[in-house]
Design an enzyme around this catalytic site. Sequence first.
Site, short mmCIF file in Angstrom:
data_model
loop_
_atom_site.label_atom_id
_atom_site.label_comp_id
_atom_site.label_asym_id
_atom_site.label_seq_id
_atom_site.Cartn_x
_atom_site.Cartn_y
_atom_site.Cartn_z
CD GLU A 203 4.21 2.14 -3.99
OE1 GLU A 203 3.35 2.08 -3.08
OE2 GLU A 203 4.62 1.15 -4.60
NE ARG A 295 4.99 -15.98 4.14
CZ ARG A 295 4.97 -14.68 3.94
NH1 ARG A 295 5.95 -14.09 3.28
NH2 ARG A 295 3.95 -13.94 4.34
#
Length: 450
Positions: A203, A295
């Site tokens: 990236e 989560r």
Amino acid sequence: MAEKFNKILIANRGEIALRIIRTCREMGIKTVAIYSTADRESLHVRFADEAVCIGPAASSESYLSIPKIMAAVEITNADAVHPGYGFLSENADFAEICQDYGIKFIGPRPEHIRNMGDKITAKETMIRAGVPVVPGDGTLLKSAEDGMARAETMGYPVMIKATAGGGGKGMRVVNRKEDFVNLWNSARAEAKASFGNDGIYMEKYIVQPRHIEIQIIGDQNGRVIHLSERDCSVQRRHQKLLEECPSPFMTDELRDRMGEAAIQAGEAIGYEGVGTVEFLVDADRNFYFMEMNTRIQVEHPVTEESIDHDLIKEQIKVAYGEPISGKNYTPKGHVIECRINAEDPWNDFRPSPGKISSFHSSKGHGVRVDTHVYAGYTVSPYYDSMIAKLIVRAPTRAEAITKMERALDEFIVEGIKTTVPFHQWLLKQEDFREGNFDTGWLGKQDMPKK
Ligand code: MV4
């Protein structure tokens, strides 16, 4: 609406196990604690309706052992499992085994855990959903030569990242082509050793980013809302130390846009449960998808206090099929959370396990402490060193800082070292007080060496 759960087994320990038990009690749901021999005296064992010892201190033989946990589910007749954070919370195989046994895993479906765990797949998914991602095509690099050719096109600096990564492992900043081969080799070796997968992608490197994450929740009807942001830019070696809401860098307009992007991300995959979309935000307030956490997170109380909702309760409700009602939330006032770890902040944050000889928790208006420790408790070297989360809420950021300073002064732990003095130092720093910090800020400070 589906039946609510009769009994939830909490596949975790410490403060989050207690946190989940508290909500279950309020909801009239029975609880099962599991524990290792090191945790016999723990409060989650005492406060649960039932408790099952599942093995020795080593996590691999207790809190990470799927067969032992499934045996505990079976003997206690639990109908759902709450994984908390860490341990098996983002283990797609565990979620799938629960599903196969007809036990509700309180979290997203296995394929969502699996897809978000693979960073290239996550990035591809976000591109398709129209969520801004960091420039870079998000495909595997074939070789160092392939990477160098792409870096020429993209322009240095670039970042190479392990597709199986997370938490900064297998990730390198490459500033010039001369450094590429060495950094490529070390990133691959680290990824292979940590994840057994040496796939690497590239990236554009975002300079001095802030870490701002958006909490989302999705129901089983495909509806997703966002619950505002948390700024987690104060980190050390990818460990968060302090989180707050609102982000000092946030504007109402940016929150709308980031919130909308996070909702798009969740809706595109039909996300169920609570989740967090992490973004990098640059100095010009461009934001880029970084990772999605599938989560409940350590820092969820920041959002709970900001919007005045119990996120564990919402999480359990969507898990048994209740629809979420309507609108997004705007944070009220200012909330700060300090993570209190059993570590010596003036000695490279070295773990400081041992017996807590005396303990006094901060109290008073606008103060919340989530902890599993007490006077006489022994902090085990086997597990995470976090012993408490100190959370304050006040009308403004300045008042929240003052309240946190007061609360830190009365947080007394004797017998072990803690990160309390670090937070007292941090809150005095002008850059922190003015909101002038990014993820690289802490690493550049000269910290006191006492
Ligand atoms: C980046 C970045 C700059 N540019 N990606 C760190 C953890 C991992 N999940 C991704 N991370 C970063 N990715 C690009 N293209 C900077 C970081 C980063 C970071 C991000 C969030 C919080 C703290 C951080 C500390 C160092 C580097």
